[in-house]
Design a protein around this motif. Sequence first.
Motif, PDB file in Angstrom:
ATOM      1  N   VAL A 183       0.838  -1.207   0.000  1.00 59.58           N
ATOM      2  CA  VAL A 183       0.000   0.000   0.000  1.00 59.58           C
ATOM      3  C   VAL A 183       0.868   1.251   0.000  1.00 59.58           C
ATOM      4  O   VAL A 183       0.592   2.215  -0.728  1.00 59.58           O
ATOM      5  CB  VAL A 183      -0.949  -0.009   1.216  1.00 59.58           C
ATOM      6  N   LEU A 184       1.933   1.236   0.799  1.00 61.20           N
ATOM      7  CA  LEU A 184       2.821   2.399   0.872  1.00 61.20           C
ATOM      8  C   LEU A 184       3.474   2.675  -0.474  1.00 61.20           C
ATOM      9  O   LEU A 184       3.516   3.833  -0.930  1.00 61.20           O
ATOM     10  CB  LEU A 184       3.887   2.158   1.939  1.00 61.20           C
ATOM     11  N   GLN A 185       3.983   1.649  -1.128  1.00 64.12           N
ATOM     12  CA  GLN A 185       4.605   1.862  -2.441  1.00 64.12           C
ATOM     13  C   GLN A 185       3.577   2.331  -3.458  1.00 64.12           C
ATOM     14  O   GLN A 185       3.864   3.200  -4.280  1.00 64.12           O
ATOM     15  CB  GLN A 185       5.284   0.592  -2.938  1.00 64.12           C
ATOM     16  N   THR A 186       2.376   1.767  -3.409  1.00 67.20           N
ATOM     17  CA  THR A 186       1.315   2.196  -4.334  1.00 67.20           C
ATOM     18  C   THR A 186       1.023   3.675  -4.187  1.00 67.20           C
ATOM     19  O   THR A 186       0.927   4.417  -5.179  1.00 67.20           O
ATOM     20  CB  THR A 186       0.035   1.383  -4.087  1.00 67.20           C
ATOM     21  N   GLY A 191       2.718  10.556  -9.937  1.00 66.61           N
ATOM     22  CA  GLY A 191       2.059  10.639 -11.229  1.00 66.61           C
ATOM     23  C   GLY A 191       1.664   9.340 -11.900  1.00 66.61           C
ATOM     24  O   GLY A 191       1.117   9.366 -13.004  1.00 66.61           O
ATOM     25  N   MET A 192       1.915   8.199 -11.294  1.00 69.06           N
ATOM     26  CA  MET A 192       1.538   6.940 -11.917  1.00 69.06           C
ATOM     27  C   MET A 192       0.058   6.659 -11.694  1.00 69.06           C
ATOM     28  O   MET A 192      -0.489   6.953 -10.622  1.00 69.06           O
ATOM     29  CB  MET A 192       2.375   5.785 -11.341  1.00 69.06           C
ATOM     30  N   ARG A 193      -0.606   6.117 -12.687  1.00 70.03           N
ATOM     31  CA  ARG A 193      -2.014   5.770 -12.549  1.00 70.03           C
ATOM     32  C   ARG A 193      -2.205   4.725 -11.467  1.00 70.03           C
ATOM     33  O   ARG A 193      -1.327   3.903 -11.217  1.00 70.03           O
ATOM     34  CB  ARG A 193      -2.575   5.249 -13.876  1.00 70.03           C
ATOM     35  N   ALA A 194      -3.386   4.736 -10.844  1.00 70.65           N
ATOM     36  CA  ALA A 194      -3.647   3.868  -9.690  1.00 70.65           C
ATOM     37  C   ALA A 194      -3.466   2.394 -10.041  1.00 70.65           C
ATOM     38  O   ALA A 194      -2.854   1.632  -9.277  1.00 70.65           O
ATOM     39  CB  ALA A 194      -5.058   4.123  -9.153  1.00 70.65           C
ATOM     40  N   ASN A 195      -3.987   1.979 -11.193  1.00 67.94           N
ATOM     41  CA  ASN A 195      -3.881   0.574 -11.579  1.00 67.94           C
ATOM     42  C   ASN A 195      -2.425   0.173 -11.787  1.00 67.94           C
ATOM     43  O   ASN A 195      -1.985  -0.877 -11.306  1.00 67.94           O
ATOM     44  CB  ASN A 195      -4.677   0.323 -12.862  1.00 67.94           C
ATOM     45  N   ASP A 196      -1.680   1.020 -12.492  1.00 68.20           N
ATOM     46  CA  ASP A 196      -0.268   0.727 -12.722  1.00 68.20           C
ATOM     47  C   ASP A 196       0.519   0.723 -11.413  1.00 68.20           C
ATOM     48  O   ASP A 196       1.395  -0.124 -11.194  1.00 68.20           O
ATOM     49  CB  ASP A 196       0.336   1.747 -13.686  1.00 68.20           C
ATOM     50  N   ALA A 197       0.211   1.675 -10.540  1.00 68.80           N
ATOM     51  CA  ALA A 197       0.920   1.765  -9.271  1.00 68.80           C
ATOM     52  C   ALA A 197       0.700   0.513  -8.430  1.00 68.80           C
ATOM     53  O   ALA A 197       1.645  -0.035  -7.848  1.00 68.80           O
ATOM     54  CB  ALA A 197       0.455   3.003  -8.499  1.00 68.80           C
ATOM     55  N   PHE A 198      -0.538   0.048  -8.378  1.00 70.50           N
ATOM     56  CA  PHE A 198      -0.845  -1.147  -7.586  1.00 70.50           C
ATOM     57  C   PHE A 198      -0.180  -2.388  -8.179  1.00 70.50           C
ATOM     58  O   PHE A 198       0.436  -3.180  -7.461  1.00 70.50           O
ATOM     59  CB  PHE A 198      -2.358  -1.359  -7.512  1.00 70.50           C
ATOM     60  N   CYS A 199      -0.265  -2.556  -9.499  1.00 69.72           N
ATOM     61  CA  CYS A 199       0.325  -3.736 -10.147  1.00 69.72           C
ATOM     62  C   CYS A 199       1.846  -3.736 -10.006  1.00 69.72           C
ATOM     63  O   CYS A 199       2.449  -4.782  -9.726  1.00 69.72           O
ATOM     64  CB  CYS A 199      -0.072  -3.784 -11.617  1.00 69.72           C
ATOM     65  N   ASN A 200       2.477  -2.589 -10.191  1.00 69.38           N
ATOM     66  CA  ASN A 200       3.928  -2.510 -10.042  1.00 69.38           C
ATOM     67  C   ASN A 200       4.359  -2.756  -8.607  1.00 69.38           C
ATOM     68  O   ASN A 200       5.405  -3.361  -8.360  1.00 69.38           O
ATOM     69  CB  ASN A 200       4.437  -1.148 -10.524  1.00 69.38           C
ATOM     70  N   SER A 201       3.559  -2.301  -7.653  1.00 71.25           N
ATOM     71  CA  SER A 201       3.884  -2.533  -6.248  1.00 71.25           C
ATOM     72  C   SER A 201       3.781  -4.011  -5.904  1.00 71.25           C
ATOM     73  O   SER A 201       4.647  -4.566  -5.206  1.00 71.25           O
ATOM     74  CB  SER A 201       2.955  -1.713  -5.344  1.00 71.25           C
ATOM     75  N   ILE A 240      13.592   1.109  -6.278  1.00 69.51           N
ATOM     76  CA  ILE A 240      14.873   0.688  -5.703  1.00 69.51           C
ATOM     77  C   ILE A 240      14.714   0.383  -4.219  1.00 69.51           C
ATOM     78  O   ILE A 240      15.181  -0.653  -3.721  1.00 69.51           O
ATOM     79  CB  ILE A 240      15.944   1.784  -5.928  1.00 69.51           C
ATOM     80  N   ILE A 241      14.054   1.277  -3.493  1.00 71.11           N
ATOM     81  CA  ILE A 241      13.871   1.090  -2.051  1.00 71.11           C
ATOM     82  C   ILE A 241      13.080  -0.182  -1.761  1.00 71.11           C
ATOM     83  O   ILE A 241      13.467  -1.003  -0.916  1.00 71.11           O
ATOM     84  CB  ILE A 241      13.148   2.304  -1.443  1.00 71.11           C
ATOM     85  N   PHE A 242      12.004  -0.382  -2.484  1.00 73.52           N
ATOM     86  CA  PHE A 242      11.133  -1.514  -2.177  1.00 73.52           C
ATOM     87  C   PHE A 242      11.677  -2.828  -2.743  1.00 73.52           C
ATOM     88  O   PHE A 242      11.383  -3.891  -2.210  1.00 73.52           O
ATOM     89  CB  PHE A 242       9.713  -1.231  -2.660  1.00 73.52           C
ATOM     90  N   MET A 243      12.469  -2.766  -3.818  1.00 77.18           N
ATOM     91  CA  MET A 243      13.139  -3.989  -4.263  1.00 77.18           C
ATOM     92  C   MET A 243      14.170  -4.441  -3.237  1.00 77.18           C
ATOM     93  O   MET A 243      14.341  -5.641  -2.998  1.00 77.18           O
ATOM     94  CB  MET A 243      13.812  -3.758  -5.631  1.00 77.18           C
ATOM     95  N   PHE A 244      14.860  -3.461  -2.626  1.00 77.98           N
ATOM     96  CA  PHE A 244      15.806  -3.810  -1.567  1.00 77.98           C
ATOM     97  C   PHE A 244      15.093  -4.520  -0.419  1.00 77.98           C
ATOM     98  O   PHE A 244      15.579  -5.543   0.085  1.00 77.98           O
ATOM     99  CB  PHE A 244      16.504  -2.547  -1.055  1.00 77.98           C
ATOM    100  N   LEU A 245      13.953  -3.994  -0.011  1.00 74.69           N
ATOM    101  CA  LEU A 245      13.195  -4.616   1.071  1.00 74.69           C
ATOM    102  C   LEU A 245      12.671  -5.985   0.656  1.00 74.69           C
ATOM    103  O   LEU A 245      12.625  -6.916   1.472  1.00 74.69           O
ATOM    104  CB  LEU A 245      12.031  -3.711   1.483  1.00 74.69           C
ATOM    105  N   ALA A 246      12.274  -6.142  -0.609  1.00 74.15           N
ATOM    106  CA  ALA A 246      11.761  -7.433  -1.084  1.00 74.15           C
ATOM    107  C   ALA A 246      12.847  -8.494  -1.074  1.00 74.15           C
ATOM    108  O   ALA A 246      12.559  -9.685  -0.925  1.00 74.15           O
ATOM    109  CB  ALA A 246      11.177  -7.293  -2.487  1.00 74.15           C
ATOM    110  N   GLY A 247      14.099  -8.079  -1.228  1.00 74.29           N
ATOM    111  CA  GLY A 247      15.210  -9.029  -1.242  1.00 74.29           C
ATOM    112  C   GLY A 247      15.778  -9.316   0.126  1.00 74.29           C
ATOM    113  O   GLY A 247      16.637 -10.194   0.268  1.00 74.29           O
ATOM    114  N   ALA A 248      15.329  -8.583   1.152  1.00 74.93           N
ATOM    115  CA  ALA A 248      15.793  -8.791   2.517  1.00 74.93           C
ATOM    116  C   ALA A 248      14.819  -9.708   3.261  1.00 74.93           C
ATOM    117  O   ALA A 248      13.686  -9.917   2.832  1.00 74.93           O
ATOM    118  CB  ALA A 248      15.934  -7.450   3.242  1.00 74.93           C
TER     119      ALA A 248
END
Length: 217
Positions: A10-13, A20-30, A59-67
């Motif tokens: 939710v935070l990344q979204t 500026g990213m659209r809501a659907n894209d933001a949620f899917c990318n997150s 970058i920040i959230f990929m780092f967290l995903a890998g930890a």
Amino acid sequence: LWGYYIFLTVLQTLLLMWFGMRANDAFCNSMATLAAGGFSPHPQSIQGYASPAVEWICIIFMFLAGANFTLQVRAVRGNPGAFWHDVELRGYVLILTGTTFVLTALLAWTTLEGFSLDTLRTALFQNLSITTTTGFASVDFNLWPDRAKAVLVFLMLIGGCSGSAGGGIKVIRALFLWKFLARQFTRALHPRAILPLRVGTRVYQDSEVQPVLGFIG
């Protein structure tokens, strides 16, 4: 763990939508970032959004995903030492720092643009994307020099930390392999030496060595 995972998503979204990213894209990318899956709704992946801010957020959230998620939860609950004092996490950060420096230097030298924040961001983004097996792309790294692509292949084999969403053999096994090879080299010089195989605070018994090596193989 699920509550923390949902919180990060939710935070990344919200951050992606803020820039500026659209809501659907933001949620899917997150969702793809935190799952280290990399399936972006844009056909050009993250490169298609042409936004440095979006790349820094990923970058920040990929780092967290890998930890390790368990260690992150412990840190959030008031025990940050569990996260920062973990030998695997320190190895994860050390590998990312070293290879990002190498990639930045290679890109700065081969593109003749010199060192810049953009070069650092590009190197760090692709570094994390490959290491964590997320698979996002901010540039067409197939156009990079062979030396840079060799670094990416090396990172792809390692993967993220244990207890993370990343794939690969995991950082802890890479550290185990490094310690094992160092012990074998020392044994060749000192055959009578008693050398326990220690990774962090854990000492591995000889019966545990072969299964780990078999998995890595």
